[in-house]
Motif scaffolding. Structure first.
Motif, short mmCIF file in Angstrom:
data_model
loop_
_atom_site.label_atom_id
_atom_site.label_comp_id
_atom_site.label_asym_id
_atom_site.label_seq_id
_atom_site.Cartn_x
_atom_site.Cartn_y
_atom_site.Cartn_z
N GLY A 17 -8.88 10.50 -1.14
CA GLY A 17 -8.78 10.03 0.23
C GLY A 17 -8.01 8.73 0.34
N ALA A 18 -7.81 8.31 1.57
CA ALA A 18 -7.05 7.10 1.85
C ALA A 18 -8.01 5.95 2.13
CB ALA A 18 -6.14 7.34 3.05
N ALA A 60 2.69 3.81 0.17
CA ALA A 60 2.89 2.47 -0.38
C ALA A 60 2.46 2.43 -1.85
CB ALA A 60 2.09 1.44 0.42
N TYR A 61 3.15 1.61 -2.64
CA TYR A 61 2.86 1.56 -4.08
C TYR A 61 1.44 1.06 -4.37
CZ TYR A 61 3.90 -3.49 -3.80
OH TYR A 61 3.91 -4.82 -3.46
N TYR A 62 0.80 0.40 -3.41
CA TYR A 62 -0.56 -0.11 -3.60
C TYR A 62 -1.61 0.73 -2.87
CZ TYR A 62 1.15 -2.05 0.74
OH TYR A 62 1.75 -2.17 1.97
N ALA A 63 -1.20 1.85 -2.27
CA ALA A 63 -2.12 2.65 -1.43
C ALA A 63 -3.36 3.12 -2.20
CB ALA A 63 -1.39 3.83 -0.81
N ASP A 64 -3.16 3.70 -3.39
CA ASP A 64 -4.30 4.18 -4.18
C ASP A 64 -5.19 3.01 -4.59
OD1 ASP A 64 -3.57 6.81 -4.01
OD2 ASP A 64 -2.90 6.99 -6.09
N PHE A 95 -2.57 -8.06 -5.61
CA PHE A 95 -3.74 -8.44 -6.40
C PHE A 95 -4.67 -7.24 -6.58
CE2 PHE A 95 -7.94 -10.63 -6.92
CZ PHE A 95 -7.68 -11.17 -8.17
N VAL A 96 -4.86 -6.48 -5.51
CA VAL A 96 -5.72 -5.30 -5.61
C VAL A 96 -5.11 -4.29 -6.58
CG1 VAL A 96 -6.58 -3.32 -4.29
CG2 VAL A 96 -6.86 -5.63 -3.40
N LEU A 97 -3.78 -4.17 -6.58
CA LEU A 97 -3.11 -3.28 -7.52
C LEU A 97 -3.38 -3.73 -8.97
CD1 LEU A 97 -1.19 -0.93 -8.16
CD2 LEU A 97 0.72 -2.52 -7.86
N MET A 98 -3.35 -5.03 -9.22
CA MET A 98 -3.60 -5.53 -10.57
C MET A 98 -5.03 -5.27 -10.99
SD MET A 98 -1.29 -8.93 -10.31
CE MET A 98 0.50 -8.74 -10.12
#
Length: 182
Positions: free
Chosen positions: A59-60, A70-74, A44-47
């Motif tokens: 930064g992380a 991870a594909y959602y890290a950014d 959801f955050v990625l979307m």
């Protein structure tokens, strides 16, 4: 235009189509969207991140359970810096956990500014229209009331079901209402 096989005739099909064409959502496979599947927190955050135009991230996220590869890290790092999430506590974000409806309401509401949208703050008393109003967590009440007032969240006769899993179809309907309706 492309349509997922499991979205034909579905009540959220137009929302999914618009969001897919805009590059905001993807399917669970090449041909299926998985409308009834539960939304995961990281997805959801990625979307939301994609809907915001994938702004540059420095930064992380600082969460011990979000691998930098991870594909959602950014997306998670962006969500923290944008004030959309503080995680679950104890340094954890729980990206693979199911997103509850009230978490979804809250993330979406907090993301409005990043999406270039705004909503008047809803009157909390509107939640009393739902039989389960008392089960909406204190931290989610303002977000839920604002989204209900704006027609982004409808609920049902059964109520808002704040602690139930947010399905991928419900997410698409809400996100489309914000991105393309506000």
């Amino acid at each position: 235009a492309f349509e997922f096989t499991d979205m034909r005739g579905h009540w959220a099909s137009e929302s999914v189509k618009r969001l897919f064409e805009a590059g905001i959502v993807s399917g669970v496979s090449e041909t299926e969207f998985g409308p009834g599947q539960s939304m995961k927190r990281g997805d959801f955050v990625l979307m939301l991140y994609r809907a915001a135009g994938e702004p540059a991230v420095s930064g992380a996220s600082g969460f011990t359970d979000v691998d930098s590869a991870a594909y959602y890290a950014d997306a998670v790092a962006w969500a923290v810096s944008a004030g959309i999430t503080e995680g679950k506590g104890e340094g954890l974000f729980a990206p693979g956990d199911t997103l509850t409806r009230q978490e979804g309401f809250t993330f979406l509401y907090r993301a409005l500014g990043a999406l270039g949208k705004s909503l008047p703050e809803g009157d909390i008393s509107i939640l009393n229209n739902f039989p389960d109003a008392a089960s909406v967590a204190e931290w989610a009440r303002s977000a839920a009331a604002s989204l209900v007032s704006a027609g982004v969240v409808e609920g049902s006769d059964a109520g808002l079901n704040p602690t139930a899993s947010l399905t991928r179809a419900e997410m698409a309907k809400m996100l489309d209402a914000v991105v393309n309706g506000l």
